[in-house]
Enzyme design. Structure first.
Site, PDB file in Angstrom:
ATOM      1  N   GLU A 475      17.546  27.621  -1.994  1.00  0.00           N
ATOM      2  CA  GLU A 475      18.761  28.228  -2.524  1.00  0.00           C
ATOM      3  C   GLU A 475      18.524  29.101  -3.750  1.00  0.00           C
ATOM      4  OE1 GLU A 475      21.530  25.021  -2.961  1.00  0.00           O
ATOM      5  OE2 GLU A 475      21.737  24.740  -0.804  1.00  0.00           O
ATOM      6  N   GLU A 541      21.704  24.542   5.978  1.00  0.00           N
ATOM      7  CA  GLU A 541      22.133  23.183   5.656  1.00  0.00           C
ATOM      8  C   GLU A 541      23.571  22.980   6.113  1.00  0.00           C
ATOM      9  OE1 GLU A 541      21.705  22.122   1.570  1.00  0.00           O
ATOM     10  OE2 GLU A 541      19.626  22.796   1.437  1.00  0.00           O
TER      11      GLU A 541
END
Length: 872
Positions: A475, A541
């Protein structure tokens, strides 16, 4: 030079390697006042030192010696002193190992460390081997110890291991206060939202230590590349593939050495004459080899995982092998392209597009107690889920070769993050963090060490065919100078055939309709979310809950804390026992109550399995229903835990699967019939390269008494790698299930009426409640079990006509004496429902324990009390 003909063998094999994996001792520096020169003498007494676990960590050894409690049980982790409070010296330890080894004439002996956390000095027989402190969790270190070996062969190795330079404050944030990321190491050890802090921050000799003997020349970091041009099929004759190979050769002697670098593959030899200067290293490239009619490697579900054995050798003039390396080669080629319809990257293997069905992986064990058998079991579970990719999350580590060997074996592509996460590295403003975003954005402190570590780990792993993608971080990208070096130099030079992703949800990987990317949703969801609400087109995710069953909970929750959570519908909050909270329980919210009022914790856990199955089946079905339209792939957050957590897991830490695994096994099947619970649309997903034609699609329903109602059956076909919509059965379901709910059964039958796919849904009544399930008559299921061979049992489940559905039956292989489950065990299917008049078979595989009682089969279901039967 390419030589044909039969397998060729050299005169002798001078190379050997063995692990130093037992007989270690350890002691804290507070109790050892002498230096490494003295300690590494064989005459130095280590009386009173503890037996040490190597590979392992300080905490691993302390727990094994019962100096610390098991941090996996209850609140025991709170009893272990945290390094942030004790100071680094508390977990700074000496490790000592005595071993036998003599120098050989003309030979070289090396001491190899594959991973130490975080820094260390090493001594052998009174000599310090390193001139400067070895730093970094992810750096291999190799020492030529030839001249320091004792003539009699009795040697003493002493290693002092220091914890990470910055240990971080475990203040409850993601990675604690974030400063753990100042190191080139593992980040989650300061705690995360799915794990408590690891008190020693994994200090120790955490990876393998080996002794390696060679001749004058040693082979370092060979690199094998396979090129598979064109679009291939798994079966049939293949056009040729190209094999490229290079390796670094190291001459450790003061004289030039001449010889041949060669490899043998598929009965053919490729060779090149080489002369190496004294005390030199040189990269040697062999001529490309054309492999005729190759047996290709494919991801799971698409084809076989063929592996070739390649023997690489340096043979000195005179015919003696100086060094050799045995490499498993999977012949495959990975390419990517931008899918304009989905606005995301598409992964191709051997020219064929692969719909990514993945799981996020943290690490096998938080205390780094790795084993080949555990890696094999965990990766096998992912294969059994009908997944085809594992993403190794960036807050942990670059996984070990043994993990990749299992992924090669089971056909799991790997999306490998490098070390870093937006949580610690400054993506978000976070009051839990010690330093500001600008400072955190520059972590780690030593950029050069980071880059050198990446180079080392890329060389370690680049030959595994399962490794498909490198990712700059979780991320967030690494700092700009690191990113540029990775993208523009390191990867092009060291591993230029794989996809490099700048960060895990990069816009270059996936874009949503607003032009950005992200992940989620997380936590319990109405099934309609998975089917109807478009998320990110390559979602790195997305996930839900994951509490395991009652047997699992008993392994780590004290009896007095076996209290079921209570959900308050008015406030939307869960009342949770403190041990459950400590082990990171997340709420099932409204989902459990639909199955009736919870009686006790066992009842809660049983009902949670129904939710687990439905959530993960629905998740993968929803994504598959929009394959190549909305999505090119999704990766579940997450499929396993490195400790006894209560969220995001398809099996528990003890390798006991729960219903999440089998919901995924069903919903991810390569050929799968399914329906959208919102509009009733029946679809068939074909995740194979072959069209399926002239099949019969059957839709029917059963009431709670087992009475059948046929909705429709129609001949159907579906092309390769696509999802096809057929018809809506919503009106039929709504009418039939209005009062008590119903079972909806979808099947695909081949021309000979062989069942190709079956999917059994339980649907609620018009109020959204499973009232009928609560009134079902007892199951009339009969169960038989027979041993097929040692470690393999076939369980036959038969339901009678005019009986209710035998609903949601859990099969377990248990020890005949203790009645405890044998773990790990692998089931061809589980949480199985059997229709009236139907027979199903479940095959169980496990490793029999020596001197154990004969195994038995335990089975229990929604409408059947547990019973244990003998195995014939």
């Amino acid at each position: 030079m390419l030589l044909g003909g039969a397998f060729w063998a050299p005169i002798a094999n001078a190379q050997s390697s063995y692990e130093l994996n037992s007989g270690w001792q350890c002691a804290p520096i507070a109790k050892v006042k002498d230096n490494g020169t003295a300690i590494s003498s064989t005459a130095y007494s280590t009386t009173g030192w503890l037996p040490a676990t190597v590979p392992g960590t300080v905490l691993t050894s302390l727990v094994a010696n019962k100096q610390m409690p098991d941090p996996f049980y209850g609140m025991n982790n709170e009893q272990i002193p945290d390094i942030y409070k004790t100071g680094r010296d508390y977990y700074t330890y000496w490790f000592v190992k005595d071993f036998k080894q003599t120098a050989t004439a003309g030979g070289q002996t090396y001491l190899n460390f594959r991973g130490v956390n975080y820094s260390f000095d090493v001594f052998l027989n009174g000599h310090k081997l390193n001139s400067t402190l070895n730093k970094g969790m992810f750096m291999r270190r190799s020492f030529n110890i030839t001249k320091w070996l004792n003539a009699a062969g009795n040697n003493r190795l002493a290693v002092i291991v220091y914890p990470p330079d910055v240990v971080g404050n475990p203040n409850g944030g993601q990675g604690g206060d974030g400063t753990i990321a100042k190191n080139v190491g593992i980040q989650y050890t300061a705690g995360w939202d799915w794990i408590q802090p690891i008190r020693d921050r994994n200090t120790g000799i955490w990876d393998k230590v080996t002794i390696q003997t060679t001749g004058a020349v040693k082979i370092n970091d060979p690199h094998v590349i396979t090129l598979v041009p064109g679009v291939r099929q798994p079966e049939g004759a293949q056009a040729p593939a190209i094999i490229k190979l290079s390796a670094e050769l190291q001459n450790a002697t003061a004289a030039p050495v001449s010889g041949t670098l060669q490899y043998i593959l598929d009965g053919k030899k490729v060779a090149k004459k080489v002369t190496l200067k004294a005390n030199s290293k040189e990269e040697i490239k062999l001529d490309d080899y054309t492999l005729v009619n190759p047996k290709l490697w494919w991801p799971s579900g698409y084809g076989a995982q063929n592996l070739y054995k390649l023997k690489l050798q340096f043979v000195a003039d005179g015919g003696k092998v100086s060094d050799e390396d045995n490499i498993s080669v999977g012949v495959r080629q990975i390419t990517t392209e931008w899918n304009a319809r989905t606005e995301s990257k598409q992964v191709n293997i051997n020219g064929q597009k692969i719909f990514i069905k993945g799981g996020n992986w943290i690490i096998s064990d938080e205390m780094l107690r790795f084993s080949d058998a555990r890696y094999d079991a965990e990766v096998r579970f992912h294969r059994d889920m009908n997944l085809n990719l594992i993403r190794v999350w960036g807050g942990a580590l670059i996984e070990r070769p043994e993990f990749y060997e299992a992924c090669d074996k089971y056909g799991m592509l790997v999306f490998q993050d490098m070390w870093g996460s937006g949580d610690c590295n400054g993506r978000w403003l976070d009051p839990m963090k010690l330093e500001d975003q600008w400072t955190r954005r520059k972590y780690p402190d030593d950029h050069n060490l980071y880059l050198e570590s990446v180079k080392d780990q890329v060389k370690l792993l680049r030959n595994y065919p399962s490794l498909a993608m490198w990712c700059g971080g979780n991320e967030i990208t690494p700092p700009e100078d690191i990113l540029v070096a990775l993208r523009d130099h390191i990867m092009p030079e060291l591993d230029n055939t794989r996809w490099f992703i700048e960060y895990s949800n990069s816009e270059n990987m996936s874009r949503n309709v607003n032009g950005g990317n992200g992940d989620g949703p997380y936590g319990i969801q109405p099934l309609s979310v998975f089917w109807n609400e478009k998320t990110f087109p390559f979602n790195s995710e997305v996930g839900s809950v994951g509490v395991s069953d009652y047997e699992s909970l008993k392994r780590f929750i004290p009896k007095e804390n076996m209290v079921a959570p209570v959900y308050d519908e008015q406030t939307g909050k869960n009342k949770v026992d403190p041990v459950w909270d400590y082990h990171k329980y997340i709420g099932y919210d409204w989902s459990i109550a639909k199955y009736g009022k919870v009686k006790d914790v066992e009842d809660f856990a049983n009902k949670a399995q129904l939710v687990n199955y439905d959530q993960y089946r629905g998740l993968m079905e929803g994504f598959s229903s929009h394959m190549w339209d909305w999505y090119t792939g999704s990766i579940i957050w997450k499929t396993q835990n490195p400790w006894t957590a209560m969220r995001g897991q398809m099996y528990d830490y003890y390798l006991d699967p729960n219903a999440c695994l089998y919901g995924l096994h069903n919903g991810s099947a390569p050929l799968h019939v399914m329906y959208n619970p919102t509009d009733g649309m029946v679809m068939v997903a074909n995740n194979t390269f072959k069209p399926v034609t002239n099949m019969m699609l059957v839709a029917k329903m059963y009431d709670m008494a087992g009475k059948e109602k046929l909705i429709t059956q129609v001949f159907a076909d579906v092309t390769a790698t696509t999802t096809k919509r057929y018809l809506s059965i919503k009106k039929d379901i709504d009418a039939f299930a209005k009062e008590d709910g119903a079972f909806v059964v979808l099947e695909i039958l081949a021309e000979d009426k062989t069942q190709l796919s079956q999917n059994i849904y339980w649907v609620p009544n018009e109020k959204g409640e499973y009232s009928g399930l609560q009134k079902m008559d007892k199951s009339q299921l009969t169960v038989n079990a027979k041993a097929i061979k040692s470690g393999k049992i076939e369980v036959t489940l038969s339901n009678t006509n005019n009986a209710p559905v035998a609903f949601f039956n859990r099969v377990s292989v248990v020890d005949g004496g203790t009645k405890e489950r044998i773990l790990p065990a692998f089931y061809s299917d589980n949480y199985v429902s059997v229709l009236p008049g139907e027979t199903k078979k479940v095959v169980v595989e496990y490793t029999p324990a020596k001197n154990a009682a004969a195994p038995q089969i335990s089975i229990s279901g929604w409408n059947m009390a547990e019973k244990v039967i003998a195995v014939n």
